[in-house]
Scaffold this active site. Sequence first.
Site, mmCIF file in Angstrom:
data_model
loop_
_atom_site.group_PDB
_atom_site.id
_atom_site.type_symbol
_atom_site.label_atom_id
_atom_site.label_comp_id
_atom_site.label_asym_id
_atom_site.label_seq_id
_atom_site.Cartn_x
_atom_site.Cartn_y
_atom_site.Cartn_z
ATOM 1 C CG ASP A 69 105.747 -42.111 -40.625
ATOM 2 O OD1 ASP A 69 106.918 -42.744 -40.753
ATOM 3 O OD2 ASP A 69 106.042 -41.189 -39.417
ATOM 4 C CE LYS A 186 109.446 -41.544 -40.124
ATOM 5 N NZ LYS A 186 109.034 -41.678 -38.895
ATOM 6 C CB CYS A 219 107.094 -38.305 -38.898
ATOM 7 S SG CYS A 219 107.139 -39.031 -37.214
#
Length: 281
Positions: A69, A186, A219
């Site tokens: 991310d 994702k 995450c």
Amino acid sequence: MPSSKTQTENAQSGDRNSVLGIARGEHYRVVGEIVDMTRPRPASRHVTLTARPQDVRIDLTQTAFICVDMQNDFCSLGGWLDSIGVDTCAGRQLALAINSLTGLCRTLGMPVIWVNWGNRTDRANLPPVLLHVYNPDGNSVGLGDPLLPHKSESRAAGSRVLEKGSWGAALIDDLAVSANDTFVDKYRMSGFRDTPLDSILRTLGVKTVLFGGVNMDQCVLATLMDANFLGYDTLLLEDCSATTSPDFCTAATLYNVRRCFGFSLHSSAIHEALAAYKDDQ
């Protein structure tokens, strides 16, 4: 299957040797009439890393780095988090350490895998329980919603939050990315749920995974935990991870990783171990 043209060219050249699969990972070799399933591997490259709660010895030929991310919506001025008043500086500051590590990984032939939010345009695979997390009142800017104009970053205006192909879902400019890296979209906090990540790691012959990115307590941790549940060795790189959450969230994440889900270390331990490895050769 190979095209008829390719088959004809191979027959004409007398070349009957083929590789089925990823050459650096799981593959067959077809040699004449024999299918060779022995899966040859490169020679092991063992290094010992200074880590917590214990030092670890790993095989670099079975290790990959997963970065989670590091996207504009999480890290850049004008991105989603910045637009709702979150200080995103900590994420941007990771770029130097991550670039140093990914450069080393590529030199060693270790896979570099970028795991990022990449929502469908129609958000059809995002359940309401997930949408609510980021848009609790139903009127805020959440997953897939267009960003409002920003005073310093006009390019962000209209970008839909973490939607695949949008500016917000792109990796930040400060990261050095290679065309040979692997990219996985994702749709949850975990990079394993509803994605091909597990299959990719197994095909590459990966047993040990180094983790970095943002947010460490969300995450990154969710992906690391799922990796641990699937049987991978999991190592969290402290200087390659950050979060916008309060400091106690970082402390809790490090405690739980070391206690339950693996190990933590600094990327400098990898550089130092490799230097010692070279000296011993």
